[in-house]
Structure formats: C-alpha cells, structure tokens
Motif scaffolding. Structure first.
Motif, PDB file in Angstrom:
ATOM      1  N   ARG A 182      -3.847  18.908  -8.410  1.00 45.35           N
ATOM      2  CA  ARG A 182      -4.411  20.183  -8.960  1.00 45.35           C
ATOM      3  C   ARG A 182      -4.947  19.766 -10.130  1.00 45.35           C
ATOM      4  O   ARG A 182      -6.123  20.153 -10.602  1.00 45.35           O
ATOM      5  CB  ARG A 182      -3.623  21.199  -9.021  1.00 45.35           C
ATOM      6  CG  ARG A 182      -4.349  22.531  -9.300  1.00 45.35           C
ATOM      7  CD  ARG A 182      -3.399  23.615  -9.929  1.00 45.35           C
ATOM      8  NE  ARG A 182      -2.429  23.147 -10.859  1.00 45.35           N
ATOM      9  CZ  ARG A 182      -3.119  23.395 -12.396  1.00 45.35           C
ATOM     10  NH1 ARG A 182      -4.238  23.921 -12.518  1.00 45.35           N
ATOM     11  NH2 ARG A 182      -2.376  23.249 -13.406  1.00 45.35           N
ATOM     12  N   GLY A 199      -7.346  16.084 -10.048  1.00 45.09           N
ATOM     13  CA  GLY A 199      -8.431  16.158  -8.816  1.00 45.09           C
ATOM     14  C   GLY A 199      -8.313  14.830  -8.186  1.00 45.09           C
ATOM     15  O   GLY A 199      -9.314  15.017  -7.307  1.00 45.09           O
ATOM     16  N   ARG A 200      -7.800  13.770  -8.345  1.00 44.14           N
ATOM     17  CA  ARG A 200      -7.821  12.527  -7.602  1.00 44.14           C
ATOM     18  C   ARG A 200      -6.584  12.086  -7.185  1.00 44.14           C
ATOM     19  O   ARG A 200      -5.570  12.115  -7.845  1.00 44.14           O
ATOM     20  CB  ARG A 200      -8.496  11.524  -8.608  1.00 44.14           C
ATOM     21  CG  ARG A 200      -9.919  11.961  -9.084  1.00 44.14           C
ATOM     22  CD  ARG A 200     -10.889  11.035  -9.341  1.00 44.14           C
ATOM     23  NE  ARG A 200     -10.825   9.934  -8.584  1.00 44.14           N
ATOM     24  CZ  ARG A 200     -11.254   8.517  -8.597  1.00 44.14           C
ATOM     25  NH1 ARG A 200     -11.799   8.497  -9.809  1.00 44.14           N
ATOM     26  NH2 ARG A 200     -11.234   7.696  -7.744  1.00 44.14           N
TER      27      ARG A 200
END
Length: 110
Positions: free
Chosen positions: A67, A70-71
C-alpha cells in the motif's frame, strides 16, 4: 543459579527487541508496516491457532508495504527483511532458553 538464568532470560528479552528492530529500520521497513504486521499476526493467531501469527505477520507487513510503496518488489524485499528479523528474534530467545536450562541443569546435577 536461578538469578543467573533470570538475568540471561531478561537480557535476551531486551536483545530480542533491540537487534531485529534495528535491522528492520536499517532495511527501510517503516514502523507502521511492523505495526500492521503485528496486528494481522495477532488476528491470525486467534483465527489459525499456533501458526496464525507466522502467517499473519509477514502478510501484514507485505500488504502495508504494498500500500505504501505500490510495487511488489519493494513490498517483498521489506517482507523478507521482516521474516529475517522474526527468525533472528526466535533464535535469540531459543538460545537464551537453552543457556538458562543448561545453567539450571548444571546447578541441579552439581
């Protein structure tokens, strides 16, 4: 001997908290991710008794890092470091317990 065993166990509790935490911070794992892992680990402990913590903690760290960053690659790297820290914590506590038990056994036999 009981005092020595108590000191060993107490010292291990302190080391168990400090050393893995320092490694996690050095690896860039945020405190919020660790707290998410602990929260999901606590839930997992009650949902799947005994092994639920070992499933919930890394899952919580992974989901929070995913979260936040993001990766998948970054989240997985942080999760691996969290698993290593958890393993190190277990090894520290187990070593202290073996040393304390050995001291107790030596006191009983001698």
């Amino acid at each position: 001997m009981a005092a020595g065993a108590t000191v060993v166990i107490g010292g291990a509790q302190l080391v168990k908290l400090l050393v893995p935490g320092r490694r996690l911070r050095a690896a860039g794992v945020e405190r919020q991710s660790i707290l998410a892992g602990l929260a999901l680990g606590a839930v997992g402990f009650f949902v799947i008794p005994v092994v639920g913590f070992f499933i919930g903690f890394p899952l919580g760290v992974y989901l929070e890092e995913l979260r936040r960053r993001g990766r998948h690659a970054y989240a997985w790297r942080s999760t691996r470091e969290a698993l290593r820290a958890m393993g190190l914590s277990i090894v520290i506590e187990l070593s202290a317990a073996v040393i304390a038990a050995g001291a107790w056994l030596a006191a009983v036999l001698l």
